[in-house]
Design an enzyme around this catalytic site. Sequence first.
Site, short mmCIF file in Angstrom:
data_model
loop_
_atom_site.label_atom_id
_atom_site.label_comp_id
_atom_site.label_asym_id
_atom_site.label_seq_id
_atom_site.Cartn_x
_atom_site.Cartn_y
_atom_site.Cartn_z
CD GLN A 217 26.20 104.29 122.49
OE1 GLN A 217 26.74 103.37 121.91
NE2 GLN A 217 26.81 105.43 122.69
CG PHE A 218 27.07 101.71 128.83
CD1 PHE A 218 27.44 102.64 129.80
CD2 PHE A 218 28.05 101.22 127.98
CE1 PHE A 218 28.75 103.05 129.92
CE2 PHE A 218 29.36 101.63 128.09
CZ PHE A 218 29.72 102.54 129.07
CB THR A 219 27.12 106.27 126.61
OG1 THR A 219 26.83 106.13 125.23
CG2 THR A 219 28.41 105.55 126.97
#
Length: 171
Positions: free
Chosen positions: A101-103
């Site tokens: 989850q880069f967000t």
Amino acid sequence: MPISCKFPIIITLTQLFLGILVDMKTVIQRVSEASVTIDGSVHGAIGTGYMILVGIRDEDTEADVRKMADKIMKLRIFEDAAGKMNLSLAQVDGAVLSISQFTLYADCKKGNRPSFDKAGKPEHAKEMYLYFNEYIRSQGFRVEEGIFGAEMKVRLLNDGPVTILLDSETL
């Protein structure tokens, strides 16, 4: 106090002010069930356990990843017979659904469109994400995972609800 003691503190505060230092981040949700669907097919599913969103930065090392995973595996956030959060993942025979989850690194300071510049570059982030999952498996836990970089639909039943945010710099 000698200057040699003050200098690292000044650098650290400057880095924090400029947003240079960013920690490995995870969001742990205690679940009764969770699954991830990719291209219309269920790719991974668990019953009781953790659905973990995993964010990696370029500076993260295998040591950082192990430290984070060890903390997560030892968290006592499942209820005992008295209804008190006192049991670990192992004590409830729980599993993990791990989702990259880069967000988690969204920076919304300027404008309304988030920047993800603080997230790790895909090659490094993928390597550390896969290492995170393998390390947890090596400790005897069942780990289901999404596909790094894929468009995923994550479904979960948050138990409690219990949601814990961890970052590597505060462990």
